[in-house]
Design a protein around this motif. Structure first.
Motif, PDB file in Angstrom:
ATOM      1  N   ARG A 247      43.993  46.907  39.329  1.00  0.00           N
ATOM      2  CA  ARG A 247      43.641  45.327  39.503  1.00  0.00           C
ATOM      3  C   ARG A 247      42.780  45.123  40.466  1.00  0.00           C
ATOM      4  O   ARG A 247      42.731  45.203  41.460  1.00  0.00           O
ATOM      5  CB  ARG A 247      45.113  44.795  39.740  1.00  0.00           C
ATOM      6  CG  ARG A 247      44.980  43.446  39.680  1.00  0.00           C
ATOM      7  CD  ARG A 247      46.381  42.565  39.892  1.00  0.00           C
ATOM      8  NE  ARG A 247      47.118  42.706  38.561  1.00  0.00           N
ATOM      9  CZ  ARG A 247      46.787  41.887  37.709  1.00  0.00           C
ATOM     10  NH1 ARG A 247      46.222  41.050  37.669  1.00  0.00           N
ATOM     11  NH2 ARG A 247      47.841  41.950  36.618  1.00  0.00           N
ATOM     12  N   PHE A 248      41.833  44.352  39.915  1.00  0.00           N
ATOM     13  CA  PHE A 248      40.969  43.576  41.021  1.00  0.00           C
ATOM     14  C   PHE A 248      41.139  42.122  41.323  1.00  0.00           C
ATOM     15  O   PHE A 248      40.577  41.504  42.331  1.00  0.00           O
ATOM     16  CB  PHE A 248      39.393  43.425  40.292  1.00  0.00           C
ATOM     17  CG  PHE A 248      39.112  44.784  39.455  1.00  0.00           C
ATOM     18  CD1 PHE A 248      39.543  46.015  40.029  1.00  0.00           C
ATOM     19  CD2 PHE A 248      38.431  44.619  38.460  1.00  0.00           C
ATOM     20  CE1 PHE A 248      39.390  47.136  39.128  1.00  0.00           C
ATOM     21  CE2 PHE A 248      38.188  45.612  37.602  1.00  0.00           C
ATOM     22  CZ  PHE A 248      38.537  46.967  38.066  1.00  0.00           C
ATOM     23  N   GLU A 249      41.741  41.307  40.588  1.00  0.00           N
ATOM     24  CA  GLU A 249      41.962  39.925  40.729  1.00  0.00           C
ATOM     25  C   GLU A 249      43.226  39.365  39.974  1.00  0.00           C
ATOM     26  O   GLU A 249      43.808  40.336  39.255  1.00  0.00           O
ATOM     27  CB  GLU A 249      40.853  39.205  40.313  1.00  0.00           C
ATOM     28  CG  GLU A 249      40.525  39.317  38.996  1.00  0.00           C
ATOM     29  CD  GLU A 249      39.252  38.584  38.514  1.00  0.00           C
ATOM     30  OE1 GLU A 249      39.196  37.462  37.498  1.00  0.00           O
ATOM     31  OE2 GLU A 249      38.173  38.847  39.069  1.00  0.00           O
ATOM     32  N   GLY A 250      43.851  38.375  40.115  1.00  0.00           N
ATOM     33  CA  GLY A 250      45.098  37.854  39.818  1.00  0.00           C
ATOM     34  C   GLY A 250      46.303  38.724  40.239  1.00  0.00           C
ATOM     35  O   GLY A 250      46.207  39.408  41.050  1.00  0.00           O
ATOM     36  N   ARG A 335      36.041  47.152  40.992  1.00  0.00           N
ATOM     37  CA  ARG A 335      35.359  45.622  41.073  1.00  0.00           C
ATOM     38  C   ARG A 335      34.009  45.339  41.054  1.00  0.00           C
ATOM     39  O   ARG A 335      33.344  44.576  40.390  1.00  0.00           O
ATOM     40  CB  ARG A 335      36.256  44.804  42.196  1.00  0.00           C
ATOM     41  CG  ARG A 335      35.846  43.502  42.080  1.00  0.00           C
ATOM     42  CD  ARG A 335      36.878  42.505  42.930  1.00  0.00           C
ATOM     43  NE  ARG A 335      36.501  41.196  42.817  1.00  0.00           N
ATOM     44  CZ  ARG A 335      37.013  40.094  43.417  1.00  0.00           C
ATOM     45  NH1 ARG A 335      38.375  40.219  43.880  1.00  0.00           N
ATOM     46  NH2 ARG A 335      37.064  38.912  43.066  1.00  0.00           N
ATOM     47  N   ASP A 339      31.582  43.719  38.348  1.00  0.00           N
ATOM     48  CA  ASP A 339      30.757  42.651  38.611  1.00  0.00           C
ATOM     49  C   ASP A 339      29.336  42.976  38.236  1.00  0.00           C
ATOM     50  O   ASP A 339      28.520  42.376  37.680  1.00  0.00           O
ATOM     51  CB  ASP A 339      30.646  42.342  40.086  1.00  0.00           C
ATOM     52  CG  ASP A 339      32.173  41.726  40.298  1.00  0.00           C
ATOM     53  OD1 ASP A 339      33.160  41.295  39.327  1.00  0.00           O
ATOM     54  OD2 ASP A 339      32.458  41.356  41.414  1.00  0.00           O
ATOM     55  N   GLU A 359      40.273  41.453  34.537  1.00  0.00           N
ATOM     56  CA  GLU A 359      40.880  41.429  35.782  1.00  0.00           C
ATOM     57  C   GLU A 359      41.233  42.759  36.371  1.00  0.00           C
ATOM     58  O   GLU A 359      41.605  42.870  37.675  1.00  0.00           O
ATOM     59  CB  GLU A 359      42.219  40.511  35.806  1.00  0.00           C
ATOM     60  CG  GLU A 359      41.726  39.299  35.240  1.00  0.00           C
ATOM     61  CD  GLU A 359      43.103  38.340  35.352  1.00  0.00           C
ATOM     62  OE1 GLU A 359      44.418  38.927  35.363  1.00  0.00           O
ATOM     63  OE2 GLU A 359      42.985  37.154  35.472  1.00  0.00           O
TER      64      GLU A 359
END
Length: 442
Positions: A247-250, A335, A339, A359
């Motif tokens: 997981r990178f975000e959230g 991540r 990006d 995410e």
């Protein structure tokens, strides 16, 4: 003397084994002798398109955005040496021996601890170790599906699950997704329709977290609704969760196993491939005891037990190191690569193209203008521009996905991603120009 005669090896100098092989080599016509002898299920097996493309990753001229390769270069050599030395020093005899089909007890204890870390309670007796996540999928389908049985799966679905679906002759009904994951409302509609047709599905196969290939995550509201449906309709849900820690975000969401709360309608699958190394080939299944007993018998028939050496390597690693630290390093790398891919797609793709914003996980799903067939695009991209991806049809069993593709961002660095997407953009532009030349665009 004819120079060709000088180059011919006399028959008596040809090694006997090579001579016998040459004499017995089958022509395509000869191979037809097996057609009537193949099992009926063998005729319908569909290959995993990503496995078909795996050889491209070994070609130095090809930038592969196709395979689901985790980044193994960040695994430290000193850590590997330490773990292997410990196995050799303390457990050599047992590591080289057969083990229990359900897996080493200590490894199953460690898996229970990992699941608890994510909020999912399980007992050691709920766990069976498998030879990677792929075997976990295969056992789940094999245990429940008879030829002609219907199962539900997201559309698109994991390309690696397709051979299991077709091997056991399942009839797959795809349920669409959107940015919030599986359309659970359409699951209910499908259940109603299939019940009316007299073919209620045996199970639902789903990847709720960072879907492969979709790159989306099922929302908490939909997870809860899906579990309510499973309880009310007595629907078995196979939750494939190989990417849950990537997981990178959230915020982390509860697994379907956790939301099922011991009711017995969820079978949970996961693997060490994405959080340690795919080379160890160690995964697991969490399931009710009655299900595990049947799966245990199926696994005995397949491989007797998962590699005891590989299991011991995982155990010794987890004894000595914090797997969460390694996953955190991986997530930072992934991540940055995600990006880089998102930036490159913005720069290189036509305005009609769309793609998901994952995410976490390893993939995103891109959809091209409808006049571009990504199977044709792949041929052009590999042959002329030396870049590869997974075409979308490989993630469906009903012919859909022709304008879509799966792109992997975990396997190569940011500069290579940018170059790969640039090359892909050139291939897309060439097909767009061809479409315009044929009068399809103004």
């Amino acid at each position: 003397m004819d120079p060709r005669e000088e180059e011919t090896t006399p028959p008596q100098q040809i090694p006997p084994a090579a001579r016998r092989h040459a004499e017995s080599a089958l022509t395509p016509a000869d191979a037809a002798r097996y057609d009537a002898r193949f099992a009926s299920r063998a005729a319908g097996i569909v290959s995993s398109v990503m496995r078909d493309l795996m050889s491209l990753a070994e070609r130095p001229d090809i930038i592969s955005l196709a395979g689901g390769f985790p980044n193994t270069e960040s695994f430290e050599r000193r850590v590997f040496d330490d773990v292997v030395e410990a196995v050799a020093r303390d457990h050599l005899a047992s590591a080289l021996q057969y083990g229990p089909t359900e897996g080493l007890h200590e490894l199953r204890e460690r898996i229970v601890e990992m699941m608890a870390e994510g909020g999912a309670a399980a007992d050691v007796d709920d766990i069976m170790v498998t030879s990677g996540g792929q075997q976990a999928i295969d056992l789940s389908i094999r245990t429940f599906v008879d030829p002609g049985d219907t199962i539900l799966a997201e559309g698109p679905t994991y390309p690696g699950a397709v051979p299991s679906f077709t091997t056991y002759e399942a009839r797959v009904e795809h349920v669409p997704m959107d940015e919030d994951g599986l359309r659970v409302d359409l699951v209910e509609a499908a259940l109603d329709r299939l019940a009316a047709e007299g073919r209620p599905p045996k199970l639902l196969y789903t990847i709720p977290n960072f879907h492969n290939p979709g790159g989306v995550t099922m929302s908490l509201e939909r997870r809860r609704r899906l579990i309510r449906i499973a309880h009310e309709r007595e629907l078995i849900v196979v939750e494939d969760n190989p990417y849950g820690w990537i997981r990178f975000e959230g915020d982390p969401l509860p697994t379907l196993w956790e939301l099922d709360d011991g009711a017995g309608w969820v079978i949970h699958l996961s693997t060490f491939s994405k959080i340690l190394s795919p080379g160890v080939r160690v995964g697991w299944i969490a399931a009710p005891a009655a299900v595990l007993r049947k799966m245990n018998l199926g696994k005995q028939a397949q491989d007797l037990c998962t590699s005891t050496l590989s299991q011991r390597i995982v155990v010794e690693y987890m004894r000595r190191y914090d797997w969460r630290d390694y996953v955190a390093r991986l997530n930072a790398i992934y991540r940055s690569r995600r990006d880089a891919m998102l930036r490159a797609l913005e720069e290189e793709m036509p305005p009609e193209a769309t793609w998901t914003h994952p995410e976490g996980g390893l993939f995103l799903w891109a959809t091209m203008p409808p006049y571009i067939d990504t199977t044709d695009l792949l041929a052009l991209a590999v042959e002329k521009y030396e870049v590869a991806f997974v075409p979308g049809r490989g993630a469906f069993l009903d012919g859909r996905g022709g304008d879509s593709m799966r792109l992997n961002f975990s396997g190569v660095d940011e500069a290579t991603i940018a170059e790969g997407v640039r090359r892909l953009g050139l291939a897309v532009a060439e097909m767009t120009e061809l479409h315009r030349a044929l009068g399809g665009l103004t």
